[in-house]
Design a protein around this motif. Structure first.
Motif, PDB file in Angstrom:
ATOM      1  N   UNK A   1       6.543   1.890   6.607  1.00  0.00           N
ATOM      2  CA  UNK A   1       7.386   0.931   7.333  1.00  0.00           C
ATOM      3  C   UNK A   1       7.696  -0.281   6.459  1.00  0.00           C
ATOM      4  N   UNK A   2       6.685  -0.775   5.750  1.00  0.00           N
ATOM      5  CA  UNK A   2       6.905  -1.909   4.849  1.00  0.00           C
ATOM      6  C   UNK A   2       7.845  -1.519   3.715  1.00  0.00           C
ATOM      7  N   UNK A   3       7.679  -0.317   3.189  1.00  0.00           N
ATOM      8  CA  UNK A   3       8.558   0.128   2.102  1.00  0.00           C
ATOM      9  C   UNK A   3      10.014   0.126   2.552  1.00  0.00           C
ATOM     10  N   UNK A   4      10.276   0.632   3.750  1.00  0.00           N
ATOM     11  CA  UNK A   4      11.650   0.629   4.277  1.00  0.00           C
ATOM     12  C   UNK A   4      12.172  -0.802   4.406  1.00  0.00           C
ATOM     13  N   UNK A   5      11.324  -1.702   4.909  1.00  0.00           N
ATOM     14  CA  UNK A   5      11.706  -3.110   5.060  1.00  0.00           C
ATOM     15  C   UNK A   5      12.082  -3.699   3.698  1.00  0.00           C
ATOM     16  N   UNK A   6      11.230  -3.527   2.695  1.00  0.00           N
ATOM     17  CA  UNK A   6      11.482  -4.119   1.389  1.00  0.00           C
ATOM     18  C   UNK A   6      12.720  -3.526   0.737  1.00  0.00           C
ATOM     19  N   UNK A   7      12.908  -2.231   0.849  1.00  0.00           N
ATOM     20  CA  UNK A   7      14.122  -1.614   0.294  1.00  0.00           C
ATOM     21  C   UNK A   7      15.372  -2.134   0.997  1.00  0.00           C
ATOM     22  N   UNK A   8      15.283  -2.298   2.309  1.00  0.00           N
ATOM     23  CA  UNK A   8      16.424  -2.803   3.072  1.00  0.00           C
ATOM     24  C   UNK A   8      16.795  -4.234   2.661  1.00  0.00           C
ATOM     25  N   UNK A   9      15.836  -4.949   2.074  1.00  0.00           N
ATOM     26  CA  UNK A   9      16.080  -6.319   1.633  1.00  0.00           C
ATOM     27  C   UNK A   9      16.279  -6.408   0.122  1.00  0.00           C
ATOM     28  N   UNK A  10      16.681  -5.287  -0.480  1.00  0.00           N
ATOM     29  CA  UNK A  10      17.096  -5.284  -1.871  1.00  0.00           C
ATOM     30  C   UNK A  10      16.009  -5.073  -2.903  1.00  0.00           C
TER      31      UNK A  10
ATOM     32  N   UNK B   1       3.961   0.638 -11.111  1.00  0.00           N
ATOM     33  CA  UNK B   1       2.788   1.150 -10.406  1.00  0.00           C
ATOM     34  C   UNK B   1       1.695   0.109 -10.553  1.00  0.00           C
ATOM     35  N   UNK B   2       0.950  -0.118  -9.524  1.00  0.00           N
ATOM     36  CA  UNK B   2      -0.160  -1.076  -9.558  1.00  0.00           C
ATOM     37  C   UNK B   2      -1.448  -0.270  -9.617  1.00  0.00           C
ATOM     38  N   UNK B   3      -2.251  -0.497 -10.635  1.00  0.00           N
ATOM     39  CA  UNK B   3      -3.511   0.211 -10.782  1.00  0.00           C
ATOM     40  C   UNK B   3      -4.649  -0.718 -10.409  1.00  0.00           C
ATOM     41  N   UNK B   4      -5.719  -0.164  -9.872  1.00  0.00           N
ATOM     42  CA  UNK B   4      -6.885  -0.947  -9.505  1.00  0.00           C
ATOM     43  C   UNK B   4      -8.160  -0.231  -9.875  1.00  0.00           C
TER      44      UNK B   4
ATOM     45  N   UNK C   1       0.821  -1.210   0.000  1.00  0.00           N
ATOM     46  CA  UNK C   1       0.000   0.000   0.000  1.00  0.00           C
ATOM     47  C   UNK C   1       0.852   1.257   0.000  1.00  0.00           C
ATOM     48  N   UNK C   2       0.378   2.278  -0.682  1.00  0.00           N
ATOM     49  CA  UNK C   2       1.185   3.494  -0.839  1.00  0.00           C
ATOM     50  C   UNK C   2       1.495   4.185   0.482  1.00  0.00           C
TER      51      UNK C   2
END
Length: 151
Positions: A122-131, A137-140, A117-118
C-alpha cells in the motif's frame, strides 16, 4: 477538509499526545518509553516531526524527516510517514507529502528519499503515485547483543 500542518517540538505535549500514537501504530515494536528516548535522540540529530491536524484539532498524519548532507547532494530523508487509519485514502497523506516536497525544495535538497518495507505494498503504491521511484536496495545487518543505550 481543511488541514493545518505544523512542526511538533521535542518538549511540547503534542509530541506524546498526537505524534506518538501514530508513530507507535507504524512501529509496534516501539513502546511509549522507547518512543520518548528515540524522539529525544533523533531530534538532537536533526529529526523534525511534522503533523497534519484537521479543523477539530485531531492529528491525522505525521511525518518524521531530516536533511542529510551526502556525497550525492543534500537529501530530504523521510524516516516515517503515517496517516491515521480512519482517513487513509482521503488525501491527507498526499497533502502532507506535498508539504514535504516544498520543504525539501526550500532546504536546497536534490531529492527526497525514504525506505519502505518490502511487504508494504500500500505504501509503495502511495509513493509511486506521488512520483517516487525505486532507485536503490537498502541492506541491513542485525548486530548481536544489546543495543547501545540512548543518552
Amino acid at each position: 477538509m481543511e488541514l493545518t500542518v505544523v512542526d511538533v517540538g521535542p518538549d511540547g505535549p503534542a509530541l506524546h499526545r498526537d505524534v506518538a500514537p501514530l508513530i507507535l501504530a507504524l512501529r509496534p515494536a516501539l513502546d511509549a518509553d522507547g518512543f520518548a528516548a528515540f524522539a529525544a535522540e533523533a531530534h538532537a540529530q536533526g529529526l523534525v516531526f511534522t503533523a497534519a491536524y484537521d479543523d477539530r484539532g485531531r492529528c491525522l498524519a505525521v511525518a518524521a524527516h531530516r536533511v542529510l548532507a551526502t556525497s550525492r547532494g543534500r537529501l530530504f530523508f523521510v524516516d516515517d510517514l503515517v496517516t491515521a487509519p480512519a482517513v487513509r485514502s482521503a488525501g491527507v497523506g498526499g497533502r502532507l507529502f506535498a508539504v514535504l516536497r516544498e520543504r525539501a525544495r526550500a532546504a536546497g535538497c536534490v531529492r527526497i528519499e525514504l525506505d519502505s518495507g518490502t511487504a508494504n505494498h500500500d505504501a509503495h503504491r502511495f509513493y509511486r503515485a506521488h512520483g517516487m521511484a525505486v532507485t536503490a536496495l537498502h541492506f541491513g545487518l542485525d548486530l548481536p547483543g544489546e543495543a547501545a543505550p540512548v543518552r
